[in-house]
Design an enzyme around this catalytic site. Sequence first.
Site, PDB file in Angstrom:
ATOM      1  N   ASP A  46      -0.943  -8.349  12.339  1.00  0.00           N
ATOM      2  CA  ASP A  46      -1.049  -7.095  11.592  1.00  0.00           C
ATOM      3  C   ASP A  46       0.106  -6.168  11.965  1.00  0.00           C
ATOM      4  OD1 ASP A  46      -2.832  -5.251   9.873  1.00  0.00           O
ATOM      5  OD2 ASP A  46      -2.427  -4.034  11.662  1.00  0.00           O
ATOM      6  N   TYR A  51       4.284   1.606  12.860  1.00  0.00           N
ATOM      7  CA  TYR A  51       4.261   1.132  14.241  1.00  0.00           C
ATOM      8  C   TYR A  51       5.662   1.010  14.841  1.00  0.00           C
ATOM      9  CZ  TYR A  51      -0.409  -0.319  12.665  1.00  0.00           C
ATOM     10  OH  TYR A  51      -1.666  -0.358  12.126  1.00  0.00           O
ATOM     11  N   LYS A  76       2.030  -2.726   5.604  1.00  0.00           N
ATOM     12  CA  LYS A  76       1.429  -1.610   4.870  1.00  0.00           C
ATOM     13  C   LYS A  76       2.489  -0.698   4.258  1.00  0.00           C
ATOM     14  CE  LYS A  76      -2.094  -1.764   8.479  1.00  0.00           C
ATOM     15  NZ  LYS A  76      -1.341  -2.592   9.451  1.00  0.00           N
ATOM     16  N   HIS A 109      -1.674   2.024   3.415  1.00  0.00           N
ATOM     17  CA  HIS A 109      -2.107   2.373   4.774  1.00  0.00           C
ATOM     18  C   HIS A 109      -3.123   3.510   4.802  1.00  0.00           C
ATOM     19  CE1 HIS A 109      -0.553   2.273   9.204  1.00  0.00           C
ATOM     20  NE2 HIS A 109      -1.852   2.346   9.140  1.00  0.00           N
TER      21      HIS A 109
END
Length: 306
Positions: A46, A51, A76, A109
């Site tokens: 994922d 991130y 996302k 997201h």
Amino acid sequence: MTVKSLRLNNGTFMPEIGLGTWKGNDNGTLVQTIKTAIELGYRHIDCAPYYANQRDIGKALKDIQVPREELFIVSKIFENSHRPELVEGALDTILDELQLDYLDMLLMHWPFALDPKVGIAEDFEDKDIEDVPIMDTWKAMEALVDKGKVRTIGVSNFNKTILEKMLPQCRILPATNQIEVHPYCQGRELVDFCKKNDIVVTAYCPLGGVKINVMDDELIKRIADAHVCTPAQVALSWALARGIAVIPKSSNPIRLKQNLKTATLTSDEMRMIGNIKRHERKCDPGRDSEQLRWIFHPDEAECPVI
């Protein structure tokens, strides 16, 4: 170790246990963590632009000796790319960072949009929130399935109210809804709604997190002792028994291996965990913006145009 898979509503299969990567490179070990996870049997990774580590994940994926078709890579669309004309470009950046030709799943997201001028991971103010209808973004994501750039599409952090308004308008239904689920944030009504509408739920933060000490819960620890396993394995097994996919995060090889081994909880143990009254949520943008309170408090605030 082979991980079981869940069938998605478009006929593809997603491994029920994946590797979460949020803050996964804080100690600079993410590339090795990905490689170790793949060696142990993880195939579901994922990711997200937010991130800020997709290039490291891409390096790891390029080095591993596993056929691409065996992997299930998720990323996302960040909130600053919800305008439909920006969606494909956002995906192209993701694919470039991950060094991939396609994604197995692309998620929206969050169910709100930001001005494109707001950088990824930057703080934002209420004035930066844009009124981009969710369906405009979704239709642009559907087009990416048609082009073969993504195999499946889904959503993240979507509540029941949004989904009820959204689903009748979809040409391609969301395959998953990735939400926070753990014994202190059980999301029963939303999980049940998703199941009834053939949407697989994926649990992020399935072990709680900082200041949400699910692993220290006395009930969870007693059940772990009974099964000679870790409290983390109990929390993950509880979610999996509910038909929920999980994406725990760890850089520790021992815990990575443990998280793949589930326990078979009894019906009484499932019931006792389900009866936990404590409720804590790690992620809630409504704490910082009153305009976003509707995301997790739809009974207190009106959701936007879908």
